[in-house]
Design an enzyme around this catalytic site. Structure first.
Site, PDB file in Angstrom:
ATOM      1  N   ASN A 159     -10.622  -3.066  -6.435  1.00  0.00           N
ATOM      2  CA  ASN A 159      -9.847  -2.106  -7.226  1.00  0.00           C
ATOM      3  C   ASN A 159     -10.494  -1.761  -8.562  1.00  0.00           C
ATOM      4  OD1 ASN A 159      -6.547  -3.233  -6.143  1.00  0.00           O
ATOM      5  ND2 ASN A 159      -7.886  -1.664  -5.303  1.00  0.00           N
ATOM      6  N   ASP A 209       0.835  -1.199   0.000  1.00  0.00           N
ATOM      7  CA  ASP A 209       0.000   0.000   0.000  1.00  0.00           C
ATOM      8  C   ASP A 209       0.872   1.252   0.000  1.00  0.00           C
ATOM      9  OD1 ASP A 209      -2.375   1.402   0.014  1.00  0.00           O
ATOM     10  OD2 ASP A 209      -2.560   1.404   2.198  1.00  0.00           O
TER      11      ASP A 209
END
Length: 213
Positions: free
Chosen positions: A50, A2
């Protein structure tokens, strides 16, 4: 993994460049895992959520995925790294699916495993496993575990999340039941061998009792 977008934003760069630097971090960490003798490394590359991102960013990620396979397959074969994909990767474009399946076939005899989570969501994985377990007639931890995407991978020991966020974000929820967890402030594009080594050193100091005293 991340922090690609925030890494780019801090430098006034487009998110696509952050993802490219994240790809470089993947190369570093895969080599670092080998140096540290790790049996299996699992990377969360693209979640089932996503798809909600901007179309341009998704296109950049798909292009990065294509280039990463093409640029690293030979090295993975030489290093005897087995590529394993977890998640519904067949939802990607046909050429990506073909590249992934070819890479898995060519690396299937590798001694170490690089598992990459693509179009993956842990809740969906558990639901899918439970449906298959029900078809066998028994829904219990053993039958669900047998139908998870990770059934042929070793148990999860340590889960690391970069960028300072302290949540699992639908990643390996079942497998994390007794895993140690480590949340680091470093953004993924800056993550390297020293960070992985330090994480492993922290891990070995943890006392794992699995519910016992």
């Amino acid at each position: 993994m991340d922090g690609n977008g925030r890494w780019a934003k801090k430098r006034g760069l487009p998110r696509a460049l952050g993802h490219r630097q994240g790809g470089e971090a993947v190369r570093r960490v895969v080599k670092a895992a080998e140096n540290l003798g790790l049996e299996c490394l699992t990377l969360y590359a693209f979640s089932s959520e996503n798809w909600k991102r901007e179309e341009e960013e998704i296109s950049d990620l798909m292009g990065l995925m294509r280039r990463f396979i093409e640029a690293n397959l030979k090295d993975m074969i030489e290093r005897r790294v087995r590529l394993r994909i977890i998640g519904d990767y067949k939802a990607f474009a046909p050429d990506i699916v073909e590249k992934l399946e070819d890479a898995m076939e060519q690396t299937k005899h590798g001694q170490r495993t690089l598992a990459v989570a693509l179009n993956y969501g842990a809740q969906q994985e558990i639901a899918h496993a439970a449906r298959l377990a029900a078809e066998e007639g028994s829904i219990d931890p053993e039958t669900i575990s047998r139908h998870l995407y990770t059934t042929d991978l070793p148990p999860l020991d340590l889960l690391i999340r970069t960028s300072g966020e302290v949540r699992l974000s639908n990643f390996l929820l079942w497998q994390s039941a007794y895993a140690e967890m480590l949340f680091l402030d470093v953004l993924w594009p800056d993550f390297g061998e020293d960070d992985l080594r330090q994480a492993c050193e922290i891990f070995v100091t943890r006392e794992r009792r699995y519910g016992g005293r």
